[in-house]
Motif scaffolding. Structure first.
Motif, mmCIF file in Angstrom:
data_model
loop_
_atom_site.group_PDB
_atom_site.id
_atom_site.type_symbol
_atom_site.label_atom_id
_atom_site.label_comp_id
_atom_site.label_asym_id
_atom_site.label_seq_id
_atom_site.Cartn_x
_atom_site.Cartn_y
_atom_site.Cartn_z
ATOM 1 N N GLN A 53 6.450 -37.977 -7.281
ATOM 2 C CA GLN A 53 5.719 -38.667 -6.207
ATOM 3 C C GLN A 53 5.177 -40.009 -6.686
ATOM 4 O O GLN A 53 5.066 -40.955 -5.915
ATOM 5 N N LEU B 36 7.682 -42.353 -5.898
ATOM 6 C CA LEU B 36 7.932 -42.485 -4.462
ATOM 7 C C LEU B 36 7.021 -43.519 -3.810
ATOM 8 O O LEU B 36 7.468 -44.398 -3.071
ATOM 9 N N LEU C 46 14.986 -43.633 1.421
ATOM 10 C CA LEU C 46 13.962 -43.256 2.395
ATOM 11 C C LEU C 46 14.297 -43.890 3.750
ATOM 12 O O LEU C 46 14.505 -45.102 3.829
ATOM 13 N N VAL D 107 4.241 -39.867 3.175
ATOM 14 C CA VAL D 107 5.181 -38.962 3.835
ATOM 15 C C VAL D 107 4.488 -38.230 4.970
ATOM 16 O O VAL D 107 3.304 -37.943 4.901
ATOM 17 N N THR E 282 6.532 -33.439 4.134
ATOM 18 C CA THR E 282 7.429 -33.448 2.985
ATOM 19 C C THR E 282 8.403 -32.275 3.079
ATOM 20 O O THR E 282 8.051 -31.177 3.510
ATOM 21 N N PHE F 220 10.042 -30.656 0.742
ATOM 22 C CA PHE F 220 10.110 -29.741 -0.395
ATOM 23 C C PHE F 220 9.389 -28.425 -0.088
ATOM 24 O O PHE F 220 8.204 -28.405 0.217
ATOM 25 N N THR G 13 15.982 -32.225 2.305
ATOM 26 C CA THR G 13 16.018 -33.148 1.164
ATOM 27 C C THR G 13 16.757 -32.386 0.088
ATOM 28 O O THR G 13 17.348 -31.352 0.347
ATOM 29 N N GLN H 41 14.814 -35.126 -6.257
ATOM 30 C CA GLN H 41 13.532 -35.800 -6.520
ATOM 31 C C GLN H 41 12.938 -35.327 -7.847
ATOM 32 O O GLN H 41 12.202 -36.049 -8.481
ATOM 33 N N ASN I 141 16.672 -38.860 -8.015
ATOM 34 C CA ASN I 141 15.448 -39.132 -7.273
ATOM 35 C C ASN I 141 15.668 -40.156 -6.169
ATOM 36 O O ASN I 141 14.841 -41.021 -5.943
ATOM 37 N N THR J 211 16.385 -39.810 -2.430
ATOM 38 C CA THR J 211 16.564 -38.886 -1.322
ATOM 39 C C THR J 211 15.532 -39.232 -0.261
ATOM 40 O O THR J 211 14.545 -39.910 -0.557
ATOM 41 N N ASN J 212 15.786 -38.775 0.949
ATOM 42 C CA ASN J 212 14.809 -39.020 1.997
ATOM 43 C C ASN J 212 13.779 -37.895 1.979
ATOM 44 O O ASN J 212 14.059 -36.783 2.400
ATOM 45 N N TYR J 213 12.604 -38.201 1.470
ATOM 46 C CA TYR J 213 11.616 -37.165 1.199
ATOM 47 C C TYR J 213 11.114 -36.460 2.452
ATOM 48 O O TYR J 213 10.707 -35.316 2.390
#
Lengths: 160, 787, 288
Positions: free
Chosen positions: B341, B344, B418, B459, B462, B464, B619, B623, B628, B630-632
């Protein structure tokens, strides 16, 4: 282990109890009486979550011994609503979204109750001073101040 | 239900009542103002024992021996756990996919890594006895050399903190985000380049409710009431560490008195409470003291940030390189994700051609850091926005205009992958500038007066999911309708005070056209409610809110498909409004929802109606492992903070006249809820900027109390005004985006930029307490808290 | 955290309290508001086998003003009473102000000024005013009463001149004459619930535009609150121009050697003593 017999008034009811001398009013209320509305945040008199009224004045119940309250009058958050009627302050806290996690709320309302009991026309500064000992981590205090102002206005309207 | 199928039945904005008129209150408010609401410490069982942890007084150290004999003899002591009770089992971590990163023992078997590390646990008939037992347990330690500076920790030969020879020395996690055009070329072609260094300090969540757990063990099942932000993740790790399958672990979240990220880790005290409940066959309550919360839960990572930035002649930002070093303390847990992060956020909220961001999370013997409101966004945006302000001043461009030149727009796709959808960043800048009076005031500033801005992005939802989940779905919701038209809503999401239970209820009530009190909500119980990965990453409103909407729409669709043929119309032409099923085309066709449900049940053999919904954002784990890029998240929020203040040059004291906050949260689902989040963010941001600092010495926190860890009181708050009416987000639930986490980020840099203007000093570290400002103005080094 | 065990005794008379205190010397603590007793006991800063509560003793909550004697503040007079009392606000606003800036509303509802000084914390907000205004501390012991000048009361951190079995019954602050003004300035980071980084009290007497007497007292810069006679000397006999006040402030700064701790460094404390001495003297002047 030293214990004492105490007799006090809690939310209008007379209570007799045997308490350990080292028991705080906070632990007495929560563990012995099951009045868990009074919250434990720091146990050092620094957050105000445990605020109750002792003979009408706001105090930190974590810095008060249960035995010290012998013969005195204690009001907790559970003692505010009567016959199912919330107080104007409680209602305004709901209406104004003056709470988030709610953990500081009982103490905050007790401090504000003490203020409005003696000062029906508080300025914003007086409100902030009245809750200076009540930490809130969620709200930034703005909505709390607004709710107290609204409750004061409502009480004044009722008086008039 | 599939995305597109749901959309057919989504209610159109003209039919919004609840969230349109904004006249509903929190579903938990009455419980909270009367003191009846139950937090974990309020849960009582007959025969309940009190638990306490034995903790390491210093670190690092090797445990030589543990002698519990004296404590065992103390009357009233019912159970003592030592490291042996857990040593054969799993360590505690964070993500399931990265279970190999699990690095925290439940009780330390040999090496103690941080002050307050968990050594033993005690359960006794009361708190006093438990405390005495803790004092009677003798632990012999051998002190070991420690390392308290992340740069020293990375050096070869530095003491190994919690590193088993994997990768670089003492680096627990590394993340490299590198994308876009040739970065060297961008720097070569730039007309202005700057190299700056920043650092931030350690802060804690300081939720008013201390962490705690109550556990029972019945019928082979551990029942754990937990002050948590992620009950399902607790269930996963607790099952692993207790050595049982997950169907033996039920985690229930009662009311939670604030989290802010501090209740995202599966702490040992809860596990010990569960184990002791099993061994004693009695309920065990374990509530941490405030000092334990400070020293042994998590805190916000201190980060050291180096930033190189390249700008074109017109002020447009071209490319950025940065190197972020995070002081992680000795454990990963929720801190693992913080590393990725931290790269990010450096993308936001500006357009860039090229990025090269490296972040390292370093093991040290300081108190373990983890997630905290913003998940490193507060630190990174502090540095990167001060970096922008410095560049604006160096290039002689108005700071608001300068930010607008590079500001992200709707539809922008960042090199790092992103995808920006709705974006009102420029509008937030304009609003903040206008409302703080920038254009009238900027040429008339007095000595010691300053206005500062900061712009940030975050974000919204998120992707994840922490634990492996089908389709990465991380929020599931169910609704049930009965013959009276009453709805029961089952949500897994975690209200930790922000009001999400209310918002979920409102979304469902809105879609079903029911009053709020016809929707009964059950939440966050791993045996009762559907899967949800927790309150983090600003995912609740967006992901769980969309899941709730889909569940309601799924129920609505089934109801419409039953009623429509009776009326001889198409199901899509029906809507639920004001307690009735209505035809949007024929006004005479309407029926109370209860009656419609009665018909539904008659036709379907008595079945009640169940609607299910889930939401995911796809995603990938890149990340954390790999590129790393990717579209979070499915959407991003944007904010501008603006502070107007004066500095008392004799004392360094700030007087903040006003803080203006403009936040692009899409459509507000409840105006007061959003305002409360923004105002709370200003409070916490102000604390971060000026008041709060966890001072440590050899890993021990010197101010583990609210006397010396001073977060703002009601008297310390500035006047605040918030603005949040920007464009609704197309994908957001009823148009909403996040409003409570990204909003914490712009506060500190806005204040810092205002102090810069007021003093003429470019500050590069926090907090800006009076002495820090005074020292800087007098050209003195601030070495007060050097390790 | 449960408090360590002790026996609570509510004394019904001063004599009884003194006797108990003497009998259990070193093992007993006197309690009035309890707000500065319970947290340190919980933190194991000190322990006590006996806690002797004074609250049932009649007459200790006196608050009165006498034109000759001045303001008398009883051992049980709370900070809240001082803060709100119209009498205190009129006769000695600096004392009302110093009460108001201590801790929080809740603490002040129980805590007392006498308790504040008996705890003898270097940063206590009550002491600087008392020092600057030459207060007297009335003490009752087993063998009778005595008066301790405030200048002799503080001996160290949490140490006072009280002898075994002695209890402070009241504090008397001499009256401020028409031509005398006093002020207290607390410097802390938060506006409430904070301990002073430093505190400065000043009292000045002005005749025909010349300062004829002055006292300056400092808090949180030494093991006890202290007087800064060098600062006062710079003021006495002079017209209080900005230059004169600056010199006095400089003298106050040079007359103390505070420590560095987590709240502030030594050098910052010294500089703040200079700034707030200046401000305290000016605040006195503004009252004329």
């Amino acid at each position: 282990m030293h214990k004492s017999m105490i007799n006090l008034t809690i939310n209008g009811d007379e209570v007799d109890a045997v308490v350990k001398d080292n028991l705080t009013l906070l632990d007495f209320l929560r563990d012995q009486l099951g009045l868990t509305g009074t919250k434990k945040g720091c146990e050092e008199g620094e957050c105000g979550a445990c605020t109750v009224l002792l003979d009408g004045l706001p105090v930190n119940s974590c810095c008060t011994l249960a035995v010290e309250c012998n013969g005195r009058e204690v009001t907790t958050i559970e003692g505010l609503a009567r016959n199912g009627q919330l107080t104007p302050l409680q209602r305004q806290f709901i209406d104004k979204w003056a709470l988030q996690c709610g953990y500081c709320t009982p103490g905050m309302i007790m401090s504000a109750t003490a203020l409005l009991n003696t000062n029906h026309h508080p300025t914003e500064l007086e409100i902030r001073e009245a809750i200076e000992g009540n930490l809130c981590r969620c709200t930034g205090y703005a909505k709390i101040v607004e709710a107290i102002q609204a409750a004061a206005a409502e009480m004044n309207w009722e008086e008039a | 239900m599939h995305k597109d199928c749901a959309k057919t039945y989504f209610k159109k904005p003209e039919f919004y009542r609840l969230t349109g008129e904004n006249n509903y209150v929190r579903i938990d408010a009455e419980d909270k103002v009367t003191g009846h609401g139950q937090y974990v410490g309020d849960i009582m069982f007959p025969d309940m024992l009190t638990g306490r942890m034995v903790r390491a007084p210093f670190a690092p150290a090797r445990i030589l021996s543990i002698d519990t004999s004296e404590a065992e003899k103390l009357p009233g002591v019912k159970c003592i756990l030592t490291p042996k009770d857990f040593e054969w089992k799993h360590k505690v971590g964070n993500g399931e996919f990265a279970a190999e990163f699990a690095d925290k023992e439940v009780l330390c078997t040999e090496i103690v890594r941080q002050v307050g590390d968990d050594i033993c646990a005690v359960a006794a008939i009361d708190e006093e006895t438990a405390q005495r037992a803790v004092d009677l347990i003798k632990v012999e330690y051998e002190k070991l050399p420690g390392v308290y500076d992340p740069f020293e920790a990375m050096e070869e030969g530095a003491p190994e903190v919690n590193w088993e020879g994997k990768g670089l020395h003492n680096i627990g996690m590394q993340s490299h985000m590198c994308a876009g055009t040739d970065i060297d070329e961008e720097f070569n072609n730039a007309s202005y380049i700057q190299h700056r260094d920043y650092s931030t300090h350690r802060m804690v969540h300081a939720a008013m409710e201390p962490h705690g757990a109550v556990a029972t063990y019945r019928n082979g099942t551990y029942n754990i009431w937990m002050s948590t932000q992620m009950a399902y993740v607790d269930q996963f790790w607790y099952a692993k560490c207790l050595g049982v399958p997950e169907n033996h672990v039920r985690v229930i979240k009662p009311l939670v008195g604030g989290g802010f990220g501090g209740k995202l880790d599966s702490y040992s005290f809860g596990l010990c409470a569960a184990k002791m409940a099993e061994l004693t066959q009695r309920p065990v309550r374990m509530i941490l003291t405030r000092e334990e919360v400070f020293q042994t839960t998590r805190n916000r990572h201190p980060i050291y940030m180096h930033i190189d930035t390249a700008f074109a002649e017109n002020g447009k930002m071209l490319a950025k390189k940065c190197y972020h070093v995070l002081d992680g303390g000795p454990y990963g847990g929720s801190g693992v994700a913080a590393c990725a992060q931290a790269t990010l956020w450096a993308n936001f909220p500006y357009k860039l051609n090229s990025v090269d961001f490296l972040a390292r999370r370093v093991y040290t013997n300081n108190p373990a850091a983890g997630a905290m409101r913003g998940y490193t966004a507060c630190q990174v945006h502090f540095a990167h926005d001060l970096n922008m302000q410095y560049a604006a001043d160096q290039m002689g461009i108005d700071p608001v205009e300068f930010r607008k030149i590079s500001a992200a727009d709707p539809g922008y796709v960042a090199p790092a992958g992103l995808h920006i959808t709705s974006c009102a960043y420029k509008e937030t800048l304009d609003t903040a500038a206008k409302e703080i009076g920038w254009y009238e005031r900027k040429d008339k500033m007095k000595d010691g007066e300053g206005i500062g801005f900061a712009g940030t992005g975050f974000v919204s939802g998120t992707g994840f999911a922490v634990l492996e989940a089908p389709n990465q779905s991380s929020a599931c919701v169910q609704v049930r309708l009965n013959k009276r038209g009453m709805c029961t809503l089952y949500i897994g999401s975690h209200d930790i005070g922000q009001g999400s239970d209310t918002v979920m209820t409102a979304i469902v009530a809105e879609e079903l056209g029911l009053p709020m009190d016809m929707v009964k909500t059950f939440m966050s119980d791993t045996f009762l409610t559907p899967w949800d990965s927790g309150s983090y990453g600003s995912r609740v409103t967006f992901l769980a809110g969309n899941a709730a909407r889909r569940a309601a729409v799924d129920a609505k669709r089934q109801l419409f498909e039953t009623i429509a043929p009776i009326w001889g119309v198409m199901p899509e032409t029906l809507e639920c409004l004001e307690g009735k099923v209505i035809s949007k085309e024929k006004a005479e066709l309407q029926m109370p929802i209860g009656d419609a449900m009665f018909k539904y049940m008659t036709i379907h053999g008595g079945d009640e109606l169940v609607g299910v919904g889930s939401y995911y954002h796809r995603t990938d784990n890149s990340q954390y492992n790999g590129e790393n890029t990717t579209n979070y998240a499915p959407a991003y929020s944007f904010s501008t903070g603006a502070a107007h203040l004066t500095v008392d040059k004799e004392t360094g004291v700030l007087d903040i006249d006003e803080f203006v906050f403009a936040h692009d949260c899409g459509r507000a689902l409840n105006r007061r809820a959003v305002e409360g989040q923004l105002e709370g963010s200003i409070g916490m941001g102000l604390g971060y900027a000026v008041y709060e600092h966890n001072i440590t010495k050899e890993g021990k926190i010197l101010n583990p109390n609210f006397r010396d860890y001073r977060f703002p009181t009601a008297l310390d708050m500035p006047k605040m005004r918030t603005f949040y009416d920007f464009t609704p987000d197309e994908e957001g639930p009823l148009g909403a985006k996040e409003a409570g986490e990204g909003s914490a980020a712009p506060v500190a840099p806005a204040i810092a930029n205002a102090v810069n203007m007021a003093t003429g000093v470019y500050f590069t570290s926090l907090p800006l307490d009076p002495e820090h400002i005074w020292r800087a103005m007098n050209g003195m080094e601030d070495d007060r808290h050097s390790k | 955290m449960v408090l360590p065990q002790f026996e609570y005794i509510a004394a019904s008379s001063l004599e009884e309290a003194c006797k108990l205190l003497l009998e259990h010397d070193g093992k007993a603590k006197v309690m009035a508001g309890a707000t500065d007793l319970i947290p340190p006991m919980r933190d194991k800063v000190f322990t006590a086998e006996y806690v002797i509560d004074l609250k049932k003793i009649p007459g200790l909550d006196e608050l009165s003003y006498d034109e000759k004697e001045g303001l008398k503040i009883g051992a049980l007079t709370t900070l809240r009473t001082l803060e709100h009392s119209p009498l205190v606000k009129e006769k000695n606003p600096a004392v009302a102000y110093a009460a108001k800036v201590i801790a929080s509303t809740q603490i002040r509802a129980k805590g007392t000024l006498v308790g504040n000084i008996c705890n003898a914390s270097p940063s206590n907000d009550s002491a600087p005013n008392l020092l600057a205004q030459g207060a007297k501390v009335n003490v009752q012991g087993v063998d009778g009463t005595r008066v301790i000048p405030i200048e002799e009361f503080f001996l160290g951190v949490r140490r006072t001149a009280l002898k075994p079995g002695e209890i402070v019954t009241s504090v008397v602050i001499p009256p401020l004459a028409e031509d005398e003004k006093a002020a207290y300035m607390k410097f802390a980071v938060r506006k409430a619930m904070d301990l002073a980084i430093i505190g400065v009290a000043a009292k000045i007497k002005m005749k025909d535009g010349v300062c004829t007497d002055a006292r300056v007292a400092l808090g949180a810069v030494a093991v006890t609150p202290i007087l800064a006679p060098a600062a006062a000397a710079e003021l006495i006999g002079k017209k209080l121009t900005d230059e004169v006040i600056d010199k006095a402030a400089e003298a106050a700064m040079n007359s103390c050697s505070p420590i560095s701790d987590i709240r502030a460094s030594k050098e910052y404390r010294k500089e703040m003593v200079r700034v707030f001495t200046k401000r305290a003297v000016k605040q006195c002047l503004e009252q004329y």
